[in-house]
Design a protein around this motif. Structure first.
Motif: not given
Length: 131
Positions: A38-42, A77-85, A102-105, A121-129
């Motif tokens: 795992p890559v933290p934050g991605w 890949c980019l469609a998967k990472l953005t949840d766009i069909p 900001s994606w890296r591939w 890879f795409a940066a993860s959205e921060p979780t509320p915690t």
């Protein structure tokens, strides 16, 4: 991580790919799996296609045949990472990455296995915690 991407990919029969972090199924029963740490934050996505398969004529007419599998796997890949069909992605961007992303591939050609695979890879959205 992308520089060492080839070390984290395995091409195996689909039944043997359960341990992959993410995977892409090929039309011949094989599966390309990502087994990197795992890559933290991605978040990571992969897409793979058989490089020895001709580009379908309708897709070649729409998007061109030059470097098709490279552009196709990146788009998937980019469609998967953005949840766009992916069909929505095609209408918006074709087989291109929008400017200012900001994606890296990295796309690899596994010539001995006749496979083209992109790891993105795409940066993860921060979780509320985690804020």
């Amino acid at each position: 991580m992308l520089a060492a991407a080839h070390r984290h990919l395995r091409v195996v029969p689909a039944a043997e790919s359960a341990g992959a972090v993410t995977r892409s199924h090929l039309g011949d029963g094989r599966c390309v799996g990502w087994y990197g740490p795992p890559v933290p934050g991605w978040r990571v996505a992969i897409d793979a296609e058989r490089a020895d398969v001709p580009v379908p004529p309708a897709l070649a007419r729409s998007f061109g045949a030059t470097d098709f599998w490279v552009r196709w796997t990146r788009t998937e890949c980019l469609a998967k990472l953005t949840d766009i069909p992916v069909a929505t992605w095609w209408h918006r961007y074709g087989l291109s990455a929008p400017p200012g992303t900001s994606w890296r591939w990295r796309t690899l050609h596994l010539a001995d296995l006749a496979v083209t695979v992109t790891v993105a890879f795409a940066a993860s959205e921060p979780t509320p915690t985690s804020r």
